[in-house]
Enzyme design. Structure first.
Site, PDB file in Angstrom:
ATOM      1  N   HIS A  37       0.922  -1.260  -0.059  1.00 52.81           N
ATOM      2  CA  HIS A  37      -0.073  -0.074  -0.223  1.00 52.81           C
ATOM      3  C   HIS A  37       0.924   1.184  -0.002  1.00 52.81           C
ATOM      4  O   HIS A  37       0.352   2.258  -0.568  1.00 52.81           O
ATOM      5  CB  HIS A  37      -0.900   0.179   1.288  1.00 52.81           C
ATOM      6  CG  HIS A  37      -2.179  -1.274   1.363  1.00 52.81           C
ATOM      7  ND1 HIS A  37      -1.979  -2.143   2.216  1.00 52.81           N
ATOM      8  CD2 HIS A  37      -2.978  -1.229   0.506  1.00 52.81           C
ATOM      9  CE1 HIS A  37      -2.736  -2.890   2.082  1.00 52.81           C
ATOM     10  NE2 HIS A  37      -3.509  -2.451   1.200  1.00 52.81           N
ATOM     11  N   VAL A 176       4.525  -5.683  -4.563  1.00 49.67           N
ATOM     12  CA  VAL A 176       5.849  -5.719  -3.524  1.00 49.67           C
ATOM     13  C   VAL A 176       5.886  -7.189  -3.169  1.00 49.67           C
ATOM     14  O   VAL A 176       4.787  -7.662  -2.844  1.00 49.67           O
ATOM     15  CB  VAL A 176       5.717  -4.480  -2.644  1.00 49.67           C
ATOM     16  CG1 VAL A 176       6.668  -4.512  -1.616  1.00 49.67           C
ATOM     17  CG2 VAL A 176       5.486  -3.050  -3.413  1.00 49.67           C
TER      18      VAL A 176
END
Ligand code: PAF
Length: 297
Positions: A37, A176
């Site tokens: 995020h 990620v």
């Protein structure tokens, strides 16, 4: 950083920023924020002067009440992470603020929502498309950012935004990963012990399929089998799907590859809390174009 609970109040902030000539980036989330995020926030900050993170565990995109109840909620840590990341507005509406009594208007991106996660979780993307529409109307962003881990979600939102003319740029941000390759997800908190170590089966399956394409394999069913075999090496894994699809429209690929292809995976693992419950992990990769016949090894 300002915490805003009310749609009209956020719209007023957005109008003011726009009148001042500032660009706005929206990062929609369901909280339980992690480095994935924060990469979206960072990308947003590079594209706009005002960054809004929405934190809303959207009930309409969950199929099972138990899944909604078990979704991790880490409000204080989320606020600290947003503050640290330089977020301007956290939008945290109440469920009745977004879904008032008598709510009956839905956004349904028909074809793209059907396969893959849509087949396992009917109605999921209708909930996602509806809430994202409401968030776009509330934050009035110039740009909205979403993780590429949720490839199908990104495709649905791009199409929705285009079809309904939201006039916002939808940006995908690369996944990620943990050091061992596991894609970051708020759901990873439900993994422990053996299930956590075996969860790398997804990225290993993506690596194996990519290596096979580079070595000259162009048959979709053979590539799917390679991915399934790799996942099968993790005894706790139960495959939901491992499919090769066209990246543009998510249609199933049957003919030999002659361009980019999407390998999409969803795999269940036992949940740390036990009691026979599972956690469903997803991951994907756009596989490279196969080499011309004469260059294959
Ligand atoms: O990806 C998510 O966290 C959610 O699906 C989203 C986009 C915030 C909508 O609730």
């Amino acid at each position: 950083m300002e915490i805003v609970h009310d749609t009209a109040a956020l719209q007023a902030r957005a109008d003011e920023a726009r009148a001042d000539g500032k660009r706005i980036a929206l990062v929609p989330t369901m909280g339980a924020l992690h480095a994935g995020h924060l990469a979206l926030v960072e990308a947003g900050r590079a594209l706009a002067e005002r960054v809004c993170v929405s934190i809303f565990v959207n009930p309409t995109q969950f199929n099972a009440a138990a899944d909604l109840a078990a979704y991790p909620r880490t409000w204080e840590a989320d606020l600290a992470a947003c503050r640290e990341a330089g977020v301007d507005w956290v939008f945290a509406p109440e469920p009745e603020g977004l879904y008032p009594e008598g709510f009956q208007t839905w956004v349904d991106v028909s074809e793209l929502s059907e396969p893959l996660c849509g087949a396992t979780r009917p109605g999921h993307f209708r909930g996602v498309a509806t809430v994202v529409s409401k968030l776009l109307l509330a934050a009035k962003p110039h740009v909205a950012l979403f993780g590429e881990k949720d490839f199908q979600q990104l495709a649905v939102i791009r199409r929705m935004s285009r079809d309904l003319g939201f006039g916002v740029e939808i940006v995908g941000v690369p996944t990620v990963r943990e050091a061992d390759g596991l894609a970051l997800s708020s759901r990873n908190v439900h993994l422990a012990g053996e299930a956590r170590s075996q969860a790398t089966a997804l990225v290993r399956a993506l690596d194996a399929a990519e290596a096979a394409v580079l070595a000259g394999e162009v048959r979709p069913e053979a590539l799917e089998e390679i991915a399934r075999e790799e996942i099968g090496k993790a005894p706790l894994a139960e495959i939901d799907y491992a499919e090769l699809r066209e990246p543009e429209n998510l249609r199933r690929l049957r003919a030999p590859l002659d361009g980019l292809s999407l390998l999409a995976l969803a795999v269940f693992f036992p949940r740390a809390s036990g009691a026979g419950e599972t956690v469903r992990l997803i991951d994907n990769r756009v596989l490279p174009k196969p080499l011309p016949q004469e260059e294959r090894t």
